[in-house]
Design a protein around this motif. Structure first.
Motif, mmCIF file in Angstrom:
data_model
loop_
_atom_site.group_PDB
_atom_site.id
_atom_site.type_symbol
_atom_site.label_atom_id
_atom_site.label_comp_id
_atom_site.label_asym_id
_atom_site.label_seq_id
_atom_site.Cartn_x
_atom_site.Cartn_y
_atom_site.Cartn_z
ATOM 1 N N HIS A 45 0.859 -1.275 0.000
ATOM 2 C CA HIS A 45 -0.197 -0.034 -0.039
ATOM 3 C C HIS A 45 0.809 1.196 -0.075
ATOM 4 N N LEU A 46 2.028 1.217 -0.823
ATOM 5 C CA LEU A 46 2.917 2.481 -0.550
ATOM 6 C C LEU A 46 2.787 3.063 -1.964
ATOM 7 N N SER A 47 2.498 4.448 -1.898
ATOM 8 C CA SER A 47 2.401 5.042 -2.926
ATOM 9 C C SER A 47 4.022 5.571 -3.621
ATOM 10 N N LEU A 48 4.089 6.120 -4.852
ATOM 11 C CA LEU A 48 5.204 6.157 -5.361
ATOM 12 C C LEU A 48 6.397 7.185 -4.703
ATOM 13 N N GLU A 49 5.615 8.443 -3.913
ATOM 14 C CA GLU A 49 6.491 9.085 -3.028
ATOM 15 C C GLU A 49 6.992 8.359 -1.890
ATOM 16 N N GLU A 50 6.233 7.413 -1.231
ATOM 17 C CA GLU A 50 6.814 6.749 0.021
ATOM 18 C C GLU A 50 7.840 5.832 -0.683
ATOM 19 N N LEU A 51 7.633 5.074 -1.675
ATOM 20 C CA LEU A 51 8.817 4.013 -2.185
ATOM 21 C C LEU A 51 10.104 4.809 -2.444
ATOM 22 N N LEU A 52 9.827 6.003 -3.059
ATOM 23 C CA LEU A 52 11.091 7.100 -3.369
ATOM 24 C C LEU A 52 11.709 7.225 -2.155
ATOM 25 N N LYS A 94 -5.863 2.114 -6.790
ATOM 26 C CA LYS A 94 -6.234 3.810 -6.483
ATOM 27 C C LYS A 94 -7.165 3.864 -5.485
ATOM 28 N N PHE A 95 -7.134 4.137 -4.335
ATOM 29 C CA PHE A 95 -8.148 4.299 -3.216
ATOM 30 C C PHE A 95 -8.700 5.837 -3.578
ATOM 31 N N ALA A 96 -9.829 6.174 -2.741
ATOM 32 C CA ALA A 96 -10.300 7.449 -2.831
ATOM 33 C C ALA A 96 -9.263 8.912 -2.673
ATOM 34 N N GLU A 97 -8.537 8.786 -1.746
ATOM 35 C CA GLU A 97 -7.601 9.738 -1.772
ATOM 36 C C GLU A 97 -6.629 10.341 -2.943
ATOM 37 N N GLY A 98 -6.662 9.316 -3.900
ATOM 38 C CA GLY A 98 -6.328 9.533 -5.078
ATOM 39 C C GLY A 98 -4.830 9.000 -5.662
ATOM 40 N N ASN A 99 -4.101 8.891 -4.523
ATOM 41 C CA ASN A 99 -2.687 8.161 -4.771
ATOM 42 C C ASN A 99 -2.891 6.905 -5.389
ATOM 43 N N VAL A 100 -1.781 6.612 -6.373
ATOM 44 C CA VAL A 100 -1.941 5.113 -6.622
ATOM 45 C C VAL A 100 -0.808 4.362 -5.574
ATOM 46 N N ARG A 101 -1.415 3.569 -5.245
ATOM 47 C CA ARG A 101 -0.503 2.434 -4.264
ATOM 48 C C ARG A 101 -0.219 1.198 -4.683
ATOM 49 N N ASP A 159 -9.248 -7.904 0.306
ATOM 50 C CA ASP A 159 -9.884 -6.610 0.452
ATOM 51 C C ASP A 159 -9.445 -5.744 1.182
ATOM 52 N N HIS A 160 -9.821 -4.259 1.267
ATOM 53 C CA HIS A 160 -9.486 -3.379 1.877
ATOM 54 C C HIS A 160 -10.259 -2.346 2.806
ATOM 55 N N LEU A 161 -9.724 -1.996 3.973
ATOM 56 C CA LEU A 161 -10.618 -1.090 4.763
ATOM 57 C C LEU A 161 -9.890 0.145 4.767
ATOM 58 N N ILE A 162 -10.419 1.272 4.603
ATOM 59 C CA ILE A 162 -9.562 2.468 4.393
ATOM 60 C C ILE A 162 -10.203 3.539 5.484
ATOM 61 N N CYS A 163 -9.250 4.234 6.298
ATOM 62 C CA CYS A 163 -10.042 5.419 7.063
ATOM 63 C C CYS A 163 -9.821 6.450 6.343
ATOM 64 N N VAL A 164 -10.882 7.301 6.408
ATOM 65 C CA VAL A 164 -10.854 8.404 5.479
ATOM 66 C C VAL A 164 -10.310 9.795 6.183
ATOM 67 N N THR A 165 -9.894 9.562 7.666
ATOM 68 C CA THR A 165 -9.473 10.474 8.248
ATOM 69 C C THR A 165 -7.980 10.441 8.259
ATOM 70 N N GLY A 201 -6.234 8.023 6.844
ATOM 71 C CA GLY A 201 -5.654 7.258 5.488
ATOM 72 C C GLY A 201 -5.045 6.017 5.885
ATOM 73 N N LYS A 202 -5.168 5.415 7.122
ATOM 74 C CA LYS A 202 -5.063 4.114 7.638
ATOM 75 C C LYS A 202 -5.463 2.979 6.521
ATOM 76 N N ILE A 203 -4.642 2.072 5.846
ATOM 77 C CA ILE A 203 -5.239 1.081 5.082
ATOM 78 C C ILE A 203 -5.110 -0.488 5.733
ATOM 79 N N LEU A 204 -6.320 -1.059 6.095
ATOM 80 C CA LEU A 204 -6.144 -2.380 6.586
ATOM 81 C C LEU A 204 -6.650 -3.337 5.642
ATOM 82 N N GLU A 205 -6.344 -4.724 5.895
ATOM 83 C CA GLU A 205 -6.717 -5.798 4.696
ATOM 84 C C GLU A 205 -7.622 -6.565 5.622
ATOM 85 N N TYR A 206 -8.675 -7.213 4.742
ATOM 86 C CA TYR A 206 -9.590 -8.259 5.287
ATOM 87 C C TYR A 206 -9.664 -9.434 4.301
#
Ligand SMILES: [Zn+2]
Ligand SMILES: [Zn+2]
Length: 157
Positions: A39-46, A78-85, A96-102, A104-109
């Motif tokens: 679940h990392l964005s390009l910026e985080e991977l960089l 691509k989650f709702a925040e917009g970044n490709v992860r 599948d994923h659970l995402i906190c809209v506040t 940004g935490k991403i959990l899996e289930y």
């Protein structure tokens, strides 16, 4: 479960089969990626890849992740925040994923009942499931969301 060394070998042979170069930069990016929880964005991977290989730039991260996605070793979300992860994809594994809209935490289930139910729903509508993607958006309650403004409750008021 992730197996960084095997995944690295698969990546190297995928590149070699296509006559693509196995550069130190590409290797650093792939290593960081396979070693991460996903679940990392390009910026985080960089950021992470730079710690291994300071010469890594954004364009290389971008291209390497495209190659990894093409090879099937990474999946793009691509989650709702917009970044490709990106997350490592393992054949035969699905979640599948659970995402906190506040915060940004991403959990899996993984839930058998959800999987079965959607097969049923698709069948009813005359569709055979090839793939699916579930994303549940909410606010974390436990532990309390670190980014929720004081006084605001998880029920939305
Ligand atoms: Zn995931
Ligand atoms: Zn949260």
């Amino acid at each position: 479960m992730s197996q960084p060394s095997t995944q690295m070998e698969q990546f190297r042979s995928w590149l070699a089969e296509r006559g693509l170069k196995v550069t130190r930069q590409r290797e650093a990016i792939a290593e960081v990626f396979f070693g991460s929880g996903g679940h990392l964005s390009l910026e985080e991977l960089l950021e992470l890849a730079k710690e291994q290989q300071p010469s890594v730039g954004y364009a290389t991260v971008y291209r390497t992740m495209k190659i990894l996605a093409e090879s099937g070793l990474a999946s793009e979300h691509k989650f709702a925040e917009g970044n490709v992860r990106y997350e490592p994809s393992v054949e035969g594994e699905h979640h599948d994923h659970l995402i906190c809209v506040t915060c940004g935490k991403i959990l899996e289930y993984e839930d058998e009942r959800v999987e079965r139910l959607q097969e049923e729903v698709a069948r009813k509508h005359g569709l055979r499931v090839v793939s699916h993607r579930h994303e549940i958006y909410g606010e974390c309650v436990r532990p309390a969301c670190p980014d929720r403004p004081p006084g605001r409750h998880a029920n939305g008021d």
